[in-house]
Each structure stands twice: as structure tokens, then as C-alpha cells.
Scaffold this active site. Structure first.
Site, mmCIF file in Angstrom:
data_model
loop_
_atom_site.group_PDB
_atom_site.id
_atom_site.type_symbol
_atom_site.label_atom_id
_atom_site.label_comp_id
_atom_site.label_asym_id
_atom_site.label_seq_id
_atom_site.Cartn_x
_atom_site.Cartn_y
_atom_site.Cartn_z
ATOM 1 N N GLY A 14 0.829 -1.210 0.000
ATOM 2 C CA GLY A 14 0.000 0.000 0.000
ATOM 3 C C GLY A 14 0.859 1.253 0.000
ATOM 4 N N GLY A 15 2.033 1.156 -0.629
ATOM 5 C CA GLY A 15 3.020 2.231 -0.569
ATOM 6 C C GLY A 15 2.624 3.513 -1.267
ATOM 7 N N TYR A 143 -15.762 -4.530 6.709
ATOM 8 C CA TYR A 143 -14.395 -4.011 6.860
ATOM 9 C C TYR A 143 -13.914 -4.176 8.300
ATOM 10 C CZ TYR A 143 -10.490 -0.708 6.530
ATOM 11 O OH TYR A 143 -9.240 -0.120 6.556
ATOM 12 N N PRO A 170 -4.659 3.153 14.177
ATOM 13 C CA PRO A 170 -4.715 4.616 14.136
ATOM 14 C C PRO A 170 -6.155 5.091 14.214
ATOM 15 C CG PRO A 170 -3.905 3.700 12.039
ATOM 16 C CD PRO A 170 -4.472 2.574 12.851
ATOM 17 N N ASN A 172 -8.605 8.558 13.014
ATOM 18 C CA ASN A 172 -8.864 9.080 11.655
ATOM 19 C C ASN A 172 -7.636 9.770 11.064
ATOM 20 O OD1 ASN A 172 -11.487 8.672 12.980
ATOM 21 N ND2 ASN A 172 -12.310 9.559 11.110
#
EC number: 1.1.1.271
Length: 321
Positions: A14-15, A143, A170, A172
Site C-alpha cells: 500500500g506504498g 471491513y 490509528p 482518523n
């Protein structure tokens, strides 16, 4: 003890996304250490829903460490619509990445979860011990459950093979390189795009929902620094919440006001209360993080919003929207 420094080959899946780009910038700006080799990949390099392609990528890179960010993601309204798609696609991505990392002998994997995984009916602030205490909010259960399963899988790899596979949670996240799509994006980048359009056309700004829900926003560049710390120093399998403090929670209305101020918008602001608010709040405790890093300084919210708005304006043509 943290990881012995040097001889680290770090693969970031996901770079090209919001967090991946932030890690890339922080590393390039001097956070990378001698002996660390950082490899950032995106969906252009491999389809991670495909086991053979994922295995081939990991065989080629041979990472000692993996930061796993790749996921099918979207904002509230897209999640409500496609719960099954979110579940299926992500369960394949996660299993392929974790198992390929195990098979090529990666010493550590740090995956990215989300505060939406926490139970809908809960007490606040939420902390790392509460993940599996009840069902998540119904709006994005697909999800949420698939992200919870990463925690289950990490524990199983540790129990069966002693692997240091862990995860961060994390709150938001926002910042440069976000998805600013109004229909499918998250709340803050959506607001930034809306204000830009309203300002350009001289029209009113319409904020979806009542503006009352509260969120803890974390700037992607702050999160990137914390990810690098977790990779090097945090050796628990139990996840860790990466967030600003409970006192730094802001309402959607306050977030909209920060964007309006940053973009110097002087038009009318209205709230479309026919649109869903989603969860009213999901206040998270960062006390575990603070026991490790009592002195970490987060970028003030308004400054981070200002920097993100400036990036969006400067990169409007290329920005995801």
C-alpha cells in the site's frame, strides 16, 4: 529492546496510499537509518488478492520486515453499500501478505487496523483490550470484522510459530496523498475537496450530517513517525492505538471550520441532516502509546489541516478525487 539496527529490508504494501506516501516522505527526510533498505510497493507491482502474485513479490523482495498497509478502503457511504466486497477482498489480501511474509522468513510484520473495529456498544475511552468485546457498528461490519481478523491471525502466528506479527490502530488519518473523493473518501479529505469546489464556483458548502459526531484526527506524517517507531521498537503482539489524546477530539463541525479557515472560504456553510452521521464518537485512549513515548509531539490539528489543504490545492490535478 528494539530491533538490532542495520540489516533491515522493509517492504511496505500500500506504498502509494495516504500512510505509505507519508512513511516514504518521513524516511526520505531523514528518519531512515543506515542499513535499512525501504521498498514501497503498490497495486501496480502485484495484485495482493492473488496468492501466487503476493508470494512472487515477497520472494523477490525477501523482506526482513513488513509494514502492511494495503487494503480496499472507503468512507462511510461506500462501506454501507459494499460490506461483502470489503470483507472478501481484504481477507484475501491480509492472508496472502501475512502468510507470504511468514514463508519468506520475515522477522516482523506490522499491519494497520482501524478504530472502526471496536464494538459499537462500548464504554469510552476505548483501549486495546476491548477489540473483541462485541459486534462493530453495523454500517461497515465487513471491513471492521476483516480488520479484527488480522489481530486473530497475528496471535495465531505467535502461538504456533513464535512470530512477531503485530498491528497498530490509528484513529482518523488525514494528510497529503489522501483520497479526496467526495462520495467515497473519508470525512476530512471530502470536506477539503468540497470547500475547494464551493470556493471555485462561489456556491455554499454543504456538510453531510449534523456536524456533531466527534473524531480524533491524526496527521499522516505524525502517524508515519509512529509506524517507524513500532517497526523498530515495539515488540508486543497485542495491538497498539496510535492517536492524539482524548482532549484533542474535534467535532465534524469544528473540522469543517478548520478547513474553511485554512482555505479562506467566505461562503455559506449548511449541514444536510438527511445524511447519516455514522458513529457519534469512538474516543480512543492513547495511554499505552504514552507509556512508551511520553514526549511525542503531535502536529497541532489546525496546522496539519492547513498543510493538507495547501498540498491539495498545489496538487489538485494529480490528487486522488
Amino acid at each position: 529492546m528494539g530491533e538490532p539496527q542495520g540489516s533491515m529490508r522493509i517492504l511496505v504494501t500500500g506504498g502509494s496510499g495516504l500512510v505509505g506516501k507519508a512513511i516514504q516522505k518521513v524516511v526520505a527526510d531523514g528518519a531512515g537509518l543506515p542499513g535499512e533498505d525501504w521498498v514501497f510497493v503498490s497495486s501496480k507491482d502485484a495484485d495482493l488478492t492473488d496468492a501466487a502474485q503476493t508470494r512472487a513479490l515477497l520472494e523477490k523482495v525477501r523482506p526482513t520486515h513488513v509494514i502492511h498497509l494495503a487494503a480496499m478502503v472507503g468512507g462511510l457511504f461506500r462501506n454501507i453499500k459494499y460490506n461483502l466486497d470489503f470483507w472478501r477482498k481484504n481477507v484475501h489480501i491480509n492472508d496472502n501478505v501475512l502468510h507470504s511474509a511468514f514463508e519468506v522468513g520475515a522477522r516482523k510484520v506490522v499491519s494497520c487496523l482501524s478504530t472502526c473495529i471496536f464494538p459499537d456498544k462500548t464504554t469510552y475511552p476505548i483501549d486495546e483490550t476491548m477489540i473483541h468485546n462485541g459486534p462493530p457498528h453495523s454500517s461497515n461490519f465487513g471491513y471492521s470484522y476483516v480488520k479484527r481478523m488480522i489481530d486473530v491471525q497475528n496471535r495465531a502466528y505467535f502461538q504456533q510459530y513464535g512470530c512477531t506479527f503485530t498491528a497498530v490502530i490509528p484513529t482518523n488519518v488525514f494528510g497529503p496523498h489522501d483520497n479526496f473523493n467526495i462520495e467515497d473518501g473519508h470525512v476530512l479529505p471530502g470536506l477539503i475537496h468540497k470547500v475547494h469546489l464551493a470556493k471555485s464556483s462561489g456556491s455554499a458548502l454543504t456538510v453531510w450530517g449534523t456536524g456533531k459526531p466527534r473524531r480524533q484526527f491524526i496527521y499522516s506524517l505524525d502517524l508515519a513517525q509512529l509506524f517507524i517507531w513500532v517497526l523498530r521498537e515495539y515488540n508486543e503482539v497485542e495491538p497498539i492505538i496510535l492517536s492524539v489524546g482524548e482532549d484533542d477530539e474535534v467535532s465534524i463541525k469544528e473540522a469543517a471550520e478548520a478547513v474553511v479557515e485554512a482555505m479562506d472560504f467566505h461562503g455559506e456553510v449548511t449541514f444536510d441532516t438527511t445524511k447519516s452521521d455514522g458513529q457519534f464518537k469512538k474516543t480512543a485512549s492513547n495511554s499505552k502509546l504514552r507509556t512508551y513515548l511520553p514526549d511525542f509531539r503531535f502536529t497541532p490539528f489546525k496546522q496539519a489541516v492547513k498543510e493538507t489543504c495547501a498540498w491539495f490545492t498545489d496538487n489538485y490535478e494529480q490528487a486522488r478525487k
